[in-house]
Design a protein around this motif. Structure first.
Motif, PDB file in Angstrom:
ATOM      1  N   GLY A 195      17.061  10.213  19.576  1.00 40.55           N
ATOM      2  CA  GLY A 195      17.885  10.598  18.419  1.00 40.55           C
ATOM      3  C   GLY A 195      18.423  11.999  18.541  1.00 40.55           C
ATOM      4  O   GLY A 195      18.565  12.709  17.552  1.00 40.55           O
ATOM      5  N   PRO A 216      21.691  14.630  20.084  1.00 39.29           N
ATOM      6  CA  PRO A 216      23.140  14.575  19.883  1.00 39.29           C
ATOM      7  C   PRO A 216      23.790  13.366  20.559  1.00 39.29           C
ATOM      8  O   PRO A 216      24.690  12.735  19.981  1.00 39.29           O
ATOM      9  N   ALA A 217      23.323  13.008  21.768  1.00 34.78           N
ATOM     10  CA  ALA A 217      23.923  11.871  22.469  1.00 34.78           C
ATOM     11  C   ALA A 217      23.626  10.577  21.715  1.00 34.78           C
ATOM     12  O   ALA A 217      24.537   9.778  21.434  1.00 34.78           O
ATOM     13  N   GLY A 224      16.998  15.930  18.443  1.00 39.92           N
ATOM     14  CA  GLY A 224      16.611  16.183  19.831  1.00 39.92           C
ATOM     15  C   GLY A 224      16.458  17.666  20.115  1.00 39.92           C
ATOM     16  O   GLY A 224      15.894  18.419  19.303  1.00 39.92           O
ATOM     17  N   VAL A 278       8.292   6.799  17.456  1.00 41.24           N
ATOM     18  CA  VAL A 278       8.160   5.680  18.412  1.00 41.24           C
ATOM     19  C   VAL A 278       8.610   6.145  19.792  1.00 41.24           C
ATOM     20  O   VAL A 278       9.775   6.504  19.985  1.00 41.24           O
ATOM     21  N   THR A 331      17.662   9.882  26.376  1.00 44.31           N
ATOM     22  CA  THR A 331      16.366  10.558  26.221  1.00 44.31           C
ATOM     23  C   THR A 331      16.393  12.037  26.623  1.00 44.31           C
ATOM     24  O   THR A 331      15.355  12.710  26.574  1.00 44.31           O
ATOM     25  N   LEU A 341      10.806   7.585  31.044  1.00 46.12           N
ATOM     26  CA  LEU A 341      11.217   6.193  30.857  1.00 46.12           C
ATOM     27  C   LEU A 341      11.550   5.517  32.192  1.00 46.12           C
ATOM     28  O   LEU A 341      11.176   4.362  32.421  1.00 46.12           O
ATOM     29  N   LEU A 390      25.487  20.551  27.309  1.00 45.75           N
ATOM     30  CA  LEU A 390      25.728  21.136  25.993  1.00 45.75           C
ATOM     31  C   LEU A 390      25.705  20.006  24.976  1.00 45.75           C
ATOM     32  O   LEU A 390      25.986  18.850  25.326  1.00 45.75           O
TER      33      LEU A 390
END
Ligand SMILES: Cc1cc2nc3c(=O)[nH]c(=O)nc-3n(C[C@H](O)[C@H](O)[C@H](O)COP(=O)(O)OP(=O)(O)OC[C@H]3O[C@@H](n4cnc5c(N)ncnc54)[C@H](O)[C@@H]3O)c2cc1C
Ligand code: SF4
Length: 498
Positions: free
Chosen positions: A153, A155-156, A182, A216, A238, A402, A441
């Motif tokens: 969660g 910016p991306a 994030g 989570v 992530t 991950l 950025l």
């Protein structure tokens, strides 16, 4: 005291609180424009026929359209225009280094003096909407019945979720921490990006209909294949996490911390919580190792917490420092000291905790692969800096957790490997943002993730390569509208000066 020089041609066109005030607390350094200042500044815009500022923005914010509407006092229109391509307006307004390769750097007015203060006008607009006149979000398309799981969660993840929702898909964000945002939440200090602004912007995306599951960790609490059973596609965002460390002798002593972890401890739950748990962590003499913006964030945060002596140690000279020069200037104004051309060669201590850092004096040799002169130690020249703690901020790479637990293919420097369509090695799983590029950025991660979300949408609808995105459509419609209006007004678009 607020320092503001509206006539100034130079690198600090924005009002700021005084260094004496700001080194004592975490309140915002940049002070907002008034309505009159924002309108005056916007009116300096040439409304270029070829707005290079928009091309320079990774999310193609409609800078020209914003300036035009703000100059006319039409804030509602200005807001609608910029919200169309940017779901985190107040965030990018504050934390984009606009003069470093982004919109203000590109602005043609720069060639003759001070470029437009695009970030400050954008910030005025974001504050206007947040504090004075709540506006609806951009329009969405009808529901598709498709579902997308977004992992992360930051910016991306937020930018991708916002676009996928507008396309009518059901979106759920899975976030390991308790907060959305994030690295922008725990890495960017409150004095640059107040938490209420980030919460507000992220909250708007949630209000629009994105479901959020915090606490989570995907890969630990739930697997990617389980997410794929529940959703039609997964988008991984992530970010970066894997910090670089030093193998310098003595580096295992107490009091030597990873600077990113330090910022996380301070800002994740807030300064007060940090002080209750870690009040004595730093001592009074703090040394920060590194030359980027993160090193400066560590130094300025440590200064505010300790009111002590904080020194940044960097192995090249100031000119070759990757940090934003505005941040370096602000840090100096606040009292942060700098030791350039110095490189740690040993940490000394009392057997338990660090008490000093031995640095070699450096000189610059031939240019290396980065184009900068390579720093080399000057034989026989070293000195010792007394310190109670050391913060290492020498870079970090993509979060490899991950890809390791789920077996995703990795690319250079541990980034998740993706093809031209942002597809990972696992069918139905896409990835974007810093997890695939390394630390960039906020606005670059958002732009990258939005492209990825567009590919996910095409994958879900079978429209690969045949779909004009919502943000491209905005410009196609605007350009026609603009050109037509300009023709009626007998105007030509202002071209960049020769
Ligand atoms: C100290 C510091 C200061 C910075 N300052 C600026 C600045 O001033 N301006 C600027 O533009 N950029 C700045 N940046 C860079 C910027 O913060 C990042 O480029 C941007 O946040 C990247 O966005 P992202 O969403 O790709 O990753 P992140 O912001 O890192 O977000 C990734 C999210 O994924 C979550 N996550 C990770 N793994 C999992 C998992 N397995 N399951 C569930 N969730 C998971 C994380 O908890 C995190 O919330 C700074 C970076 C640092 C380190
Ligand atoms: S590049 Fe042109 S359109 Fe963009 S802000 Fe500068 S003057 Fe305005």
């Amino acid at each position: 005291m607020v320092v503001f020089r509206p006539d100034r041609v130079g690198p600090f066109p924005f009002p700021k609180s005084s260094p004496e005030t700001r080194r004592k607390d975490f309140s915002e350094v940049e002070q907002p424009y008034t309505k009159e200042q924002a309108m005056l500044e916007a009116d300096r815009c040439l409304r270029c026929g070829t707005p290079v500022c928009i091309d320079a923005c990774p999310v193609q914010l409609d800078v020209r359209g914003m300036m035009d509407a703000v100059a006319n006092g039409d804030f509602k229109t200005a807001y609608e225009r910029i919200r169309e391509t940017n779901p985190l307006l107040g965030v990018t307004a504050r934390c984009c280094p606009q003069l470093q390769g982004l919109c203000e750097d590109a602005c043609v007015v720069r060639w003759g003096g001070q470029p437009l203060s695009i970030g400050m006008v954008q910030r005025f607009m974001a504050d206007w909407e947040q504090n004075e006149s709540r506006q609806p979000g951009p329009a969405s398309e009808p529901k598709t019945g498709k579902k997308v799981a977004v992992v992360g969660g930051g910016p991306a993840g937020l930018a991708a979720a916002a676009l996928l929702l507008r396309y009518g898909h059901g979106v759920t964000i899975y976030e390991e921490s308790d907060h959305l945002g994030g690295t922008a939440w725990y890495g960017i200090p409150d004095y640059h990006l107040p938490k209420d602004v980030l919460s507000y912007e992220a909250g708007r995306i949630v209000e629009a209909g994105v479901v959020v599951k915090t606490g989570v960790k995907v890969g630990r609490d739930v697997s990617l294949s389980l997410l794929l059973d529940e959703a039609d596609a997964v988008l991984v965002a992530t970010g970066s996490r894997d910090v670089r460390t030093l193998d310098t002798p003595g580096a295992q002593l107490g009091g030597i911390y990873d600077g990113y972890g330090f910022l996380r401890r301070v800002y994740m739950e807030g300064v007060d919580v940090y002080l209750r748990g870690y009040a004595k962590e730093l001592g009074k003499d703090v040394v920060v190792v590194g030359g980027g913006d993160s090193a400066l964030d560590c130094a300025r945060t440590a200064l505010r917490l300790t009111q002590g002596n904080v020194t940044v140690v960097y192995r090249r000279d100031e000119k070759d420092m990757p940090a934003d020069p505005i941040m370096v200037q602000e840090a100096k104004e606040e009292g942060v000291e700098f030791e350039f051309l110095s490189d740690p060669i040993e940490f000394v201590g009392d057997g338990r905790v660090v008490t000093g850092m031995v640095v070699a004096a450096m000189q610059l040799g031939q240019p290396d692969s980065t184009g900068r002169k390579h720093p080399e130690p000057i034989p026989g020249r070293s000195s010792t800096l007394k310190c109670d703690s050391v913060l290492l901020a020498i870079g970090r790479g993509p979060d490899s957790f991950l890809e390791k637990v789920e077996g995703l293919k990795a690319g250079p420097k541990g980034a998740i490997s993706v093809d031209d369509h942002y597809r990972t090695s696992m069918t139905g799983v896409f990835a974007s943002g810093d997890a695939t590029t390394g630390e960039t950025l906020v606005v670059k991660a958002m732009g990258h993730a939005r492209e990825c979300a567009q590919r996910v949408h095409e994958f879900l609808t079978g429209l690969e390569g045949r779909h004009v995105s919502l943000y491209e459509r905005y410009y196609l419609e605007r350009t026609t509208e603009d050109s037509y209006q300009d023709m009626l007004d007998g105007k030509e678009g202002g071209l960049p000066p020769d």
